[in-house]
Design a protein around this motif. Sequence first.
Motif, PDB file in Angstrom:
ATOM      1  N   VAL A   1       0.845  -1.184   0.000  1.00  9.75           N
ATOM      2  CA  VAL A   1       0.000   0.000   0.000  1.00  9.75           C
ATOM      3  C   VAL A   1       0.882   1.237   0.000  1.00  9.75           C
ATOM      4  N   ASN A   2       0.319   2.365  -0.394  1.00 10.01           N
ATOM      5  CA  ASN A   2       0.998   3.655  -0.286  1.00 10.01           C
ATOM      6  C   ASN A   2       0.531   4.346   0.979  1.00 10.01           C
ATOM      7  N   VAL A   3       1.473   4.817   1.761  1.00  9.62           N
ATOM      8  CA  VAL A   3       1.141   5.517   2.996  1.00  9.62           C
ATOM      9  C   VAL A   3       1.873   6.850   3.012  1.00  9.62           C
ATOM     10  N   SER A   4       1.249   7.849   3.632  1.00 11.36           N
ATOM     11  CA  SER A   4       1.899   9.142   3.795  1.00 11.36           C
ATOM     12  C   SER A   4       1.392   9.775   5.067  1.00 11.36           C
ATOM     13  N   GLY A   5       2.188  10.711   5.553  1.00 11.97           N
ATOM     14  CA  GLY A   5       1.803  11.386   6.783  1.00 11.97           C
ATOM     15  C   GLY A   5       2.951  12.207   7.320  1.00 11.97           C
ATOM     16  N   SER A   6       2.849  12.532   8.598  1.00 13.59           N
ATOM     17  CA  SER A   6       3.817  13.452   9.194  1.00 13.59           C
ATOM     18  C   SER A   6       5.188  12.832   9.386  1.00 13.59           C
ATOM     19  N   TYR A   7       5.264  11.501   9.396  1.00 16.27           N
ATOM     20  CA  TYR A   7       6.561  10.859   9.622  1.00 16.27           C
ATOM     21  C   TYR A   7       7.464  11.067   8.400  1.00 16.27           C
ATOM     22  N   GLY A   8       8.753  11.265   8.669  1.00 17.06           N
ATOM     23  CA  GLY A   8       9.730  11.347   7.593  1.00 17.06           C
ATOM     24  C   GLY A   8      10.733  12.469   7.817  1.00 17.06           C
ATOM     25  N   TRP A   9      11.626  12.577   6.875  1.00 15.76           N
ATOM     26  CA  TRP A   9      12.664  13.598   6.925  1.00 15.76           C
ATOM     27  C   TRP A   9      12.064  14.959   6.618  1.00 15.76           C
ATOM     28  N   ARG A  10      12.558  15.959   7.346  1.00 15.22           N
ATOM     29  CA  ARG A  10      12.130  17.328   7.081  1.00 15.22           C
ATOM     30  C   ARG A  10      13.295  18.266   7.393  1.00 15.22           C
ATOM     31  N   ILE A  11      13.754  18.964   6.373  1.00 19.35           N
ATOM     32  CA  ILE A  11      14.897  19.878   6.540  1.00 19.35           C
ATOM     33  C   ILE A  11      14.425  21.163   7.211  1.00 19.35           C
ATOM     34  N   ASN A  12      15.186  21.605   8.186  1.00 20.18           N
ATOM     35  CA  ASN A  12      14.944  22.908   8.809  1.00 20.18           C
ATOM     36  C   ASN A  12      15.502  23.966   7.859  1.00 20.18           C
ATOM     37  N   GLN A  13      14.646  24.458   6.999  1.00 22.04           N
ATOM     38  CA  GLN A  13      15.123  25.288   5.897  1.00 22.04           C
ATOM     39  C   GLN A  13      15.743  26.603   6.369  1.00 22.04           C
ATOM     40  N   LYS A  14      15.167  27.239   7.341  1.00 18.79           N
ATOM     41  CA  LYS A  14      15.699  28.516   7.808  1.00 18.79           C
ATOM     42  C   LYS A  14      17.087  28.339   8.406  1.00 18.79           C
ATOM     43  N   GLU A  15      17.253  27.342   9.247  1.00 20.76           N
ATOM     44  CA  GLU A  15      18.551  27.121   9.886  1.00 20.76           C
ATOM     45  C   GLU A  15      19.589  26.640   8.880  1.00 20.76           C
ATOM     46  N   GLU A  16      19.175  25.775   7.962  1.00 16.85           N
ATOM     47  CA  GLU A  16      20.119  25.276   6.967  1.00 16.85           C
ATOM     48  C   GLU A  16      20.593  26.392   6.047  1.00 16.85           C
ATOM     49  N   ALA A  17      19.704  27.299   5.657  1.00 14.19           N
ATOM     50  CA  ALA A  17      20.107  28.427   4.807  1.00 14.19           C
ATOM     51  C   ALA A  17      21.135  29.296   5.520  1.00 14.19           C
ATOM     52  N   ALA A  18      20.939  29.527   6.802  1.00 12.85           N
ATOM     53  CA  ALA A  18      21.890  30.342   7.566  1.00 12.85           C
ATOM     54  C   ALA A  18      23.245  29.653   7.648  1.00 12.85           C
ATOM     55  N   GLN A  19      23.242  28.345   7.881  1.00 16.45           N
ATOM     56  CA  GLN A  19      24.515  27.631   7.985  1.00 16.45           C
ATOM     57  C   GLN A  19      25.216  27.555   6.634  1.00 16.45           C
ATOM     58  N   LEU A  20      24.456  27.362   5.569  1.00 21.05           N
ATOM     59  CA  LEU A  20      25.063  27.309   4.241  1.00 21.05           C
ATOM     60  C   LEU A  20      25.725  28.640   3.897  1.00 21.05           C
ATOM     61  N   LYS A  21      25.088  29.732   4.218  1.00 23.23           N
ATOM     62  CA  LYS A  21      25.691  31.043   3.966  1.00 23.23           C
ATOM     63  C   LYS A  21      27.004  31.177   4.732  1.00 23.23           C
ATOM     64  N   GLY A  22      27.015  30.749   5.978  1.00 24.19           N
ATOM     65  CA  GLY A  22      28.248  30.829   6.762  1.00 24.19           C
ATOM     66  C   GLY A  22      29.364  29.985   6.183  1.00 24.19           C
ATOM     67  N   ILE A  23      29.036  28.815   5.642  1.00 25.97           N
ATOM     68  CA  ILE A  23      30.048  27.943   5.034  1.00 25.97           C
ATOM     69  C   ILE A  23      30.660  28.619   3.811  1.00 25.97           C
ATOM     70  N   LEU A  24      29.821  29.204   2.977  1.00 24.73           N
ATOM     71  CA  LEU A  24      30.327  29.870   1.772  1.00 24.73           C
ATOM     72  C   LEU A  24      31.180  31.075   2.129  1.00 24.73           C
ATOM     73  N   GLU A  25      30.783  31.811   3.135  1.00 26.51           N
ATOM     74  CA  GLU A  25      31.559  32.988   3.548  1.00 26.51           C
ATOM     75  C   GLU A  25      32.893  32.573   4.168  1.00 26.51           C
ATOM     76  N   ALA A  26      32.940  31.409   4.810  1.00 20.37           N
ATOM     77  CA  ALA A  26      34.201  30.933   5.398  1.00 20.37           C
ATOM     78  C   ALA A  26      35.187  30.480   4.332  1.00 20.37           C
ATOM     79  N   GLY A  27      34.674  30.126   3.143  1.00 16.92           N
ATOM     80  CA  GLY A  27      35.567  29.745   2.048  1.00 16.92           C
ATOM     81  C   GLY A  27      36.168  28.365   2.169  1.00 16.92           C
ATOM     82  N   GLU A  28      35.559  27.470   2.942  1.00 12.64           N
ATOM     83  CA  GLU A  28      36.098  26.121   3.143  1.00 12.64           C
ATOM     84  C   GLU A  28      35.096  25.090   2.641  1.00 12.64           C
ATOM     85  N   SER A  29      35.552  24.164   1.803  1.00 11.76           N
ATOM     86  CA  SER A  29      34.688  23.101   1.300  1.00 11.76           C
ATOM     87  C   SER A  29      34.394  22.090   2.403  1.00 11.76           C
TER      88      SER A  29
END
Length: 676
Positions: free
Chosen positions: A359-387
């Motif tokens: 059967v196909n099931v869906s609901g609240s369970y599963g992965w969910r990215i914290n988009q606001k926090e991830e965007a902030a961390q990604l910006k910091g990584i790019l500004e630091a200049g380190e891969s």
Amino acid sequence: MSEDQKKLQDSGPEHEKKHVRRSRSREAAAARRAEKERAASEPAAGAPAGEQGKSDSGFHKKPAGGSREKSRTAWLPALAGFVGVLLCAGIAFYVYAAQAYKTVFFPNTVINGADVSDRTVDEVKAAFSAGADRYRLTVVARDGSGEEIAGQDIGLHTVFDGGLEKILEAQNPYRWVFHLRTPRVYQIGTMLKWDEEALAREVNGLECMDESAMVRPRDAYLSDYIEGRGYEVVPEEEGTALKAEAVQTAASAAVRSLDPEISLEELGCYEKPSVRSDDPGLAAERDARNRYVNVTVTYTFGDRTEVLNGSRTHEWLTGTGTDIALDEAQIAEYVSELAKTYNTAYKPRAFKTSYGPTVNVSGSYGWRINQKEEAAQLKGILEAGESVTREPVYSQTAAAHGDADYGNTYAEVNLTAQHLLFYKDGNKILESDFVSGNVSRGHTTPAGLYSLTYKQRDAVLKGEGYASPVKYWMPFNGGIGFHDASWRSSFGGSIYKTGGSHGCVNMPYAAAKELYENVYAGMPVICYNLPGTESKAPTKASGKPPAGGQATQLTKPAAPGGQTAQPNVPATQPNVSATQPNVQPTQPGGQTAQPPAGGQEAQPGDQATQPGGQEAQPGGQPPQPEPTQASGTAGGPEITPVENGTTAAGGGGSGGGYGPAFGSAQSTEGGGPGVS
């Protein structure tokens, strides 16, 4: 004529020469002897006769040394005479040479660029006239090609207005020696004449002066982003555009000096770029941009990866010079794309049931990215200049990555069969019948894929006119959860259709206890409907704690016709296979549960309003209910039910009502004594 002379005459010229030499030698010898004899016979001056030339002993004395002194100084007058002769000769020569410079130019004299040393005025005039008649000017372009301008085409000729004569008259002939090492340079503007307009026409007619063929110079600049290399400084281009005025000036100067060739490159006749590749500003901007685009961020999602590098991040750069920044809106857009691709919450997943079909099931369970926090961390990584290699920041995680993100530890709830199976690490350790929400009253338990919110001992489920204590409380879809039901003695079958709960899953005490002991917050709960697995006969089991500490043994549900119904349940977790019926979470009345309004996934911090204006916190551990003393319960928390059909957000994320009012510690369970 003597005999000897005759012989000399007879013998010819040679004999004559030899005879003359011998005669002269004999005559010289005879003269020397006579001189000695005369000197010896003369008495010494001032001496008595007969005594001169004798010593006291009577011997003759040698002559005194006075003659030797005279011979030593006799050369001085000769030397003085010789020096005088030389001096007179030198003066005579200097004066003689000076007379020549009355008609010729001094040494090292340059007139109009030509060396005229030791030349007369007429000779200089002739030389200039001859040069003008034969003159041809070669104009060399940047590419090395040359074009000629003939003197006759510009009317080149000589004009002498007395300037040469004036220079010659100004010379002091007796100072000619001072010009041997010191040059004198003169410029006479009227010596050569030409038609300036003709020269301008000839210059403008050169191929290199064709404006339609000229290439303008281009400044150095910063390139666009180059895949794998970043930004680079593109060098300037010199071009072929000439400055007409500069070329005319150079040509006139060459004709005036009768120069045979000019290089337009060397004379600076070309237009020049204003910005060159060594410009510090270009280098600084290049480095500022490359600091961002040379960073590689590798995201891992299980065995899948997403690589973010300059091919995408160069689009996010704003500003100029060294003032380069990142566009936060584009960063957020990228993180949103990751979420749409890798978030699994509210997305259908195939689930292989223990009964065989998928059967196909869906609901609240599963992965969910914290988009606001991830965007902030990604910006910091790019500004630091380190891969870096990393996972994104999650507001919610699942058991595994991939399609079967629920892993191999979960509760499987077949709402059609009213039967629960619990798998731990892929092994089935529990199965039991249950009673779910009352269908006839619109309290149908919704299907879906949820996660266990938390587990709690000794809760009190309260509704209008009742308070029902439970020993084990395990919510998974807002206020809907598993719990023991002391007021029931039968489970499974079709009880739920008319005598079911307000939405919770009522379980026998023993099953609830065992489930409680094995579940944990965040564990998957998979609820589905599977037509064809219905069971009409309930199972006899006690919802109360056993007397004397003995657990009540569960009986298997009876199949229609008195036979025991047995699901095709493997001992270990089934594998997910081909998709079968598409089972979506349903609301009471058969409506399908959907993600939050607007089609957007609920983000961390999103809250939904419960009846009465109270807010519910989705996901995670809700606030614990305030403890209250209930009848027959020692110190258990009070959980007040809410009516099904009211709006609540939460683990179910549905638009209509099974969300808990965790802010007031409420539950949707309303079943209690008297509920059949």
